[in-house]
Structure formats: C-alpha cells, structure tokens
Design an enzyme around this catalytic site. Structure first.
Site, PDB file in Angstrom:
ATOM      1  N   VAL A 115       0.900  -1.221   0.018  1.00  0.00           N
ATOM      2  CA  VAL A 115       0.012   0.170  -0.019  1.00  0.00           C
ATOM      3  C   VAL A 115       0.977   1.215   0.180  1.00  0.00           C
ATOM      4  O   VAL A 115       0.602   2.212  -0.584  1.00  0.00           O
ATOM      5  CB  VAL A 115      -1.100   0.127   1.241  1.00  0.00           C
ATOM      6  CG1 VAL A 115      -1.769   1.335   1.276  1.00  0.00           C
ATOM      7  CG2 VAL A 115      -2.033  -1.340   0.922  1.00  0.00           C
ATOM      8  N   LYS A 122      -6.981  -0.290   9.445  1.00  0.00           N
ATOM      9  CA  LYS A 122      -8.310  -0.374  10.062  1.00  0.00           C
ATOM     10  C   LYS A 122      -8.226  -1.054  11.423  1.00  0.00           C
ATOM     11  O   LYS A 122      -9.287  -0.586  12.405  1.00  0.00           O
ATOM     12  CB  LYS A 122      -9.206  -1.460   9.197  1.00  0.00           C
ATOM     13  CG  LYS A 122      -8.775  -2.913   9.288  1.00  0.00           C
ATOM     14  CD  LYS A 122      -8.625  -3.461   7.883  1.00  0.00           C
ATOM     15  CE  LYS A 122      -7.350  -3.088   7.098  1.00  0.00           C
ATOM     16  NZ  LYS A 122      -6.971  -4.041   6.173  1.00  0.00           N
ATOM     17  N   GLY A 168     -10.917  -0.610   0.738  1.00  0.00           N
ATOM     18  CA  GLY A 168      -9.773  -0.302  -0.396  1.00  0.00           C
ATOM     19  C   GLY A 168     -10.106   1.055  -1.065  1.00  0.00           C
ATOM     20  O   GLY A 168     -10.317   2.017  -0.588  1.00  0.00           O
ATOM     21  N   GLY A 174      -1.505 -14.769  -3.797  1.00  0.00           N
ATOM     22  CA  GLY A 174      -1.094 -13.362  -2.895  1.00  0.00           C
ATOM     23  C   GLY A 174      -2.667 -12.833  -2.639  1.00  0.00           C
ATOM     24  O   GLY A 174      -2.245 -11.500  -2.121  1.00  0.00           O
ATOM     25  N   ASP A 183     -10.793  -9.078  10.133  1.00  0.00           N
ATOM     26  CA  ASP A 183     -10.680  -7.611   9.130  1.00  0.00           C
ATOM     27  C   ASP A 183     -12.079  -7.003   8.944  1.00  0.00           C
ATOM     28  O   ASP A 183     -12.088  -6.072   9.144  1.00  0.00           O
ATOM     29  CB  ASP A 183     -10.100  -8.289   8.020  1.00  0.00           C
ATOM     30  CG  ASP A 183      -9.490  -7.186   6.814  1.00  0.00           C
ATOM     31  OD1 ASP A 183      -8.925  -6.465   7.068  1.00  0.00           O
ATOM     32  OD2 ASP A 183     -10.627  -7.004   5.924  1.00  0.00           O
ATOM     33  N   LYS A 210     -13.371  -3.311   9.937  1.00  0.00           N
ATOM     34  CA  LYS A 210     -14.200  -2.252   9.069  1.00  0.00           C
ATOM     35  C   LYS A 210     -15.464  -2.047   9.579  1.00  0.00           C
ATOM     36  O   LYS A 210     -16.102  -0.929   9.306  1.00  0.00           O
ATOM     37  CB  LYS A 210     -14.141  -2.885   7.669  1.00  0.00           C
ATOM     38  CG  LYS A 210     -12.581  -3.138   7.195  1.00  0.00           C
ATOM     39  CD  LYS A 210     -12.653  -3.966   5.867  1.00  0.00           C
ATOM     40  CE  LYS A 210     -11.335  -4.231   5.180  1.00  0.00           C
ATOM     41  NZ  LYS A 210     -11.130  -5.075   4.238  1.00  0.00           N
ATOM     42  N   GLY A 232      -5.217  -3.829  -2.669  1.00  0.00           N
ATOM     43  CA  GLY A 232      -4.239  -3.603  -4.063  1.00  0.00           C
ATOM     44  C   GLY A 232      -3.539  -2.363  -3.799  1.00  0.00           C
ATOM     45  O   GLY A 232      -4.191  -1.453  -3.078  1.00  0.00           O
TER      46      GLY A 232
HETATM   47  N1  HSE Z   1      -7.133  -8.598   3.458  1.00  0.00           N
HETATM   48  C1  HSE Z   1      -8.028  -7.647   3.137  1.00  0.00           C
HETATM   49  C2  HSE Z   1      -8.970  -8.242   2.383  1.00  0.00           C
HETATM   50  C3  HSE Z   1      -7.172  -6.556   2.550  1.00  0.00           C
HETATM   51  O1  HSE Z   1      -8.740  -8.937   1.889  1.00  0.00           O
HETATM   52  O2  HSE Z   1     -10.022  -7.272   1.974  1.00  0.00           O
HETATM   53  C4  HSE Z   1      -7.964  -5.113   2.704  1.00  0.00           C
HETATM   54  O3  HSE Z   1      -8.338  -4.859   3.985  1.00  0.00           O
END
Ligand code: HSE
Length: 426
Positions: free
Chosen positions: A14, A105, A134, A187, A201, A205, A302
């Site tokens: 990033v 986040k 993102g 990846g 995650d 968010k 990304g």
């Molecule tokens: N690992 C996170 C996703 C990256 O897959 O959305 C972005 O927060």
C-alpha cells in the site's frame, strides 16, 4: 502554488502504491488541484525497497523523529499495519500537529478515540478512507454524499480474501482448504490468514463504517463474528440449487432503537446485486431513508486501489482548511444508551443427517413448531447404502436464539445430527 509535503511510513504494497501514485501524478495534481504534493520523506526499514521505488537517498529517513521533526512534512501517511509501532508513530505525528492519513483498519477500530483526541488537540487531521473497502470511497460517501440521510441498513462484502475463496469454492467446487491454498498462491491470502478468514478484518471495518453511518460509537467488540473456515462445499452446492450464493457478509442495521452489527457467512438470493460480486472484489449495499438503495462496488485491496483512497485523503487534507472529526462522542466504549441487538432476526438454512425412517421429519418439525420457526423449503435426499438421508431446510425469518435452541434440541435426538446452519438474507 501551495506546496504540501507528504511522508510515507512503510513502503509495502500500500505504501509503495501510494508513493507511485503521488510521484507519477505530481504534474496532474499541480494542474487539477493547484497544489504541489511532494513526497518529502519515507520511513522504511528495508532501504533497498525505497531505492527500488526510486526514492532519493536523502529522503529516506532513519527514524520517526526525523520524519515528524521535518518542517517540510505536513501530512504523514501510515502504511505500516498492526497496532504497536503504527500507533506510536501516528501519535508522534499527531502530537506535533501533522495530519495523518492511514489505511490501518485495526488501528482505527481499536484506537480512533485516542488518535482523534490527539489530532483535535493540535488541530491536525486524521483520515482513514483506505482503512475500509480499499479503493471504494465508502467513507467519503457516508460523510459527504449521504450525510442528509439516516442510514438504515448496510450490507457489505468487505473482505476480498474471503470473497475470493468463496467464489472459488462456488465456481470450481473446491473445498475451503483447496481454495485457501490457491488464494495464498496468488497473493490474495496471507501465509497466516486468520485475520481475514475468521472475520476480524471485516469486523474492524464494520465497526468503523457503522460508527460513521449511525453517528454513535460501535466498538469492534460489539460485532458478532463468525468466519468461513467451517464452510463445506456441499452447502454451497445445495444453496446454489435453491437459488442462493454464499458470501461473507458484514451487516449493520439501525432500527427499533437498537443497532445490529454482525459479520458471518450468509446466503443471498443469486439475483441480489451482492451475489454477483465475485473474486477479490468488494461492495457495500446500503439503504438511506431519503436516497433508498445504493451500491458501491470495486477493488477492496491492492496497491493502486488502496493508494487511490490514501491519495484522495491526502488531497482532501491538503485542500481543506478545517479538519473533519467524528460526529459522535469518540470514546473507547459505546454510549450507555446504545442498545445492541444480539437476538437478531434472519432466515436460516440447515443441513441435517437423519435416519431415513418414519416419524423423523415430524419430530424435527415439532421442535421448530414449538419455537415458532416456520419452514419455507424442505428437501431430502437419500444417502445411498447408509440408511441415512440428508435433510435441507430453509426457514422463514425467525430469531437467532430460537434457532440455536432448536439446533441443540435436534442434536440431542439419537436419529439426527445438524451438519451446518447458515443464515439466509431475504
Ligand atoms: N485482507 C484484506 C481483504 C485487505 O482481503 O479485504 C484489505 O483490507
């Protein structure tokens, strides 16, 4: 022309993407924004990584003090990740009055109260568009475009890793383990995938987005969370037969004086706009009381999509005199009068293995009946040569706790076992 100095902490995916965007678009921002955005400093322990990006040697700082004491730096972009070093460095920048832009986040979900307090003390800005979904400008949409609305519901696919895995399972009939391996090879998933696949995650968010949408603190600890590790390909195939697609959803609702926030796998109708959000794409589908329904769709991760969100914040900060802060009391905990609904309502899909004998179905339906759970669809298939059958049931909307109670009652029967329970979004 106004000159604005930027520092980038961390030049991974990033941070590196942000550096590329800022340097490659420098002339474009001069022309379109009338500002000279200059990367004055970077902090990256792997100096070779900075050199590979073309950062001039004299702009590679050796420590955070060099960055925050640099009078030419106005905005510090944090792309380190985690909450230890990142928190320390962000506080160091805010405490000397530098505006901070972050993609982190976890940091915002856990410490935005502390960071915002530091920012306010110094009249500095704290911006975090890139922390959620993102490149999709969901935060700006909530804070600007939809500010005139009461946000009623928000349903999102806000984790790209899990969406890639679920899409692979659905399209190629892969098991969870096979799809995870493929995601790791490409990846899309980390070597240690826990934060993504267990829903942390998405929960971070959702806590950020729900707080902004509902104008009240929604701590991440209040988000009901289930990941995707237990999902079985049979359920995805059965769901498909019934016209459903399985997604890891983040759901936030504000109704009847209460807030509901949850992250869990759920079936959506295959005709629902969210069902067609495939691979690593993200989307947020929301309802405002004035605007009605809106969906934002795009890449949730990304280097360039996330860099796009960061640079959007940098330009906002560089072109607005006043910083923007939360519209709610940003404490660590929720306000005392905020009610969180845990016995939420949903429809349910259940897959059972049962003895293929007379009276079995009626015993199960009576357990449902006693809990006021009404069935919408039922189908049964014989499991050849075992004397058993698979029973798939989809219920009408009911209460989570009623379903849990029914499941434990069914589990206690000698002739039935519950293989899976999934929520269905009507
Ligand atoms: N690992 C996170 C996703 C990256 O897959 O959305 C972005 O927060």
């Amino acid at each position: 022309m106004k000159k604005v100095g930027v520092a980038i902490l961390g030049l991974g995916v990033v941070g590196g993407g942000t550096y590329k965007i800022l340097t490659e678009h420098e002339g474009y921002y001069r022309r379109t924004q009338d500002i000279d955005l200059v990367v004055e400093s970077v902090l990256e322990p792997n100096r070779d990584r900075a050199r590979a990006l073309g950062v001039p040697e004299e702009r590679i700082a050796s420590n955070i003090a060099e960055v925050v004491c640099n009078p030419d730096v106005n905005i510090v972009v944090e792309c380190i990740g985690g909450v230890t070093v990142a928190r320390e460095y962000v506080l160091a920048a805010l405490n000397v009055g530098k505006t901070v832009v972050t993609s982190n986040k976890e940091l915002i979900a856990k410490y935005s109260h502390e960071l915002e307090r530091a920012a306010k003390r110094q009249n500095a800005g704290l911006y975090f568009e890139a922390s959620c979904v993102g490149g999709v400008p969901i935060i700006r949409t909530l804070l600007d475009g939809l500010q005139g609305n009461r946000i009623l519901t928000m349903t999102g696919i806000i984790n790209g890793t899990t969406n890639f895995i679920l899409t692979k399972m659905a399209q190629d009939g892969l098991s969870y383990e096979q799809a995870l391996k493929e995601a790791q090879m490409l990846g899309y998933a980390e070597a240690n995938p826990v934060a993504d696949v267990e829903g942390f995650d998405a929960a971070y968010k959702l806590s950020i987005l729900a707080s902004l949408a509902f104008h009240t603190k929604v701590p991440y600890t209040k988000v009901f969370r289930e990941g995707i590790t237990e999902l079985r390909e049979e359920d995805i195939a059965d769901g498909k037969r019934l016209g459903y697609t399985l997604k890891l959803l983040a759901i936030a609702k504000q109704e009847h004086g209460g807030i509901e926030v949850r992250v869990h796998p759920a079936f959506v109708k295959s005709t629902h706009p969210l069902a067609s959000v495939g691979g690593s794409f993200n989307a947020v589908y929301l309802t405002g009381d004035c605007v009605g329904e809106i969906m934002l769709y795009g890449r949730g991760a990304g280097e360039l999509p996330t860099g796009s969100a960061i640079v959007g914040d940098v330009i906002y900060a560089a072109t607005h005199g006043e910083s923007r802060y939360s519209t709610f009391k940003n404490n660590a905990s929720a306000e005392k009068d905020t009610k969180f609904i845990t016995d939420f309502k949903s429809a349910y899909y259940m897959r059972l293995t049962v003895d293929d004998e007379a009276g079995v179905l009626s015993r199960i339906t009576s357990i449902f009946g006693r809990r006021n759970i009404s069935m919408r669809e039922v189908f049964q298939r014989k499991d050849e040569g075992t004397g058993k059958a698979t029973l798939v049931i989809v219920t009408h909307e009911t209460h989570e706790l009623s379903v849990r109670s029914a499941v434990s009652k069914i589990e206690a029967l000698p002739f039935a076992s519950v293989e899976s329970v999934l929520r269905v979004i009507a």
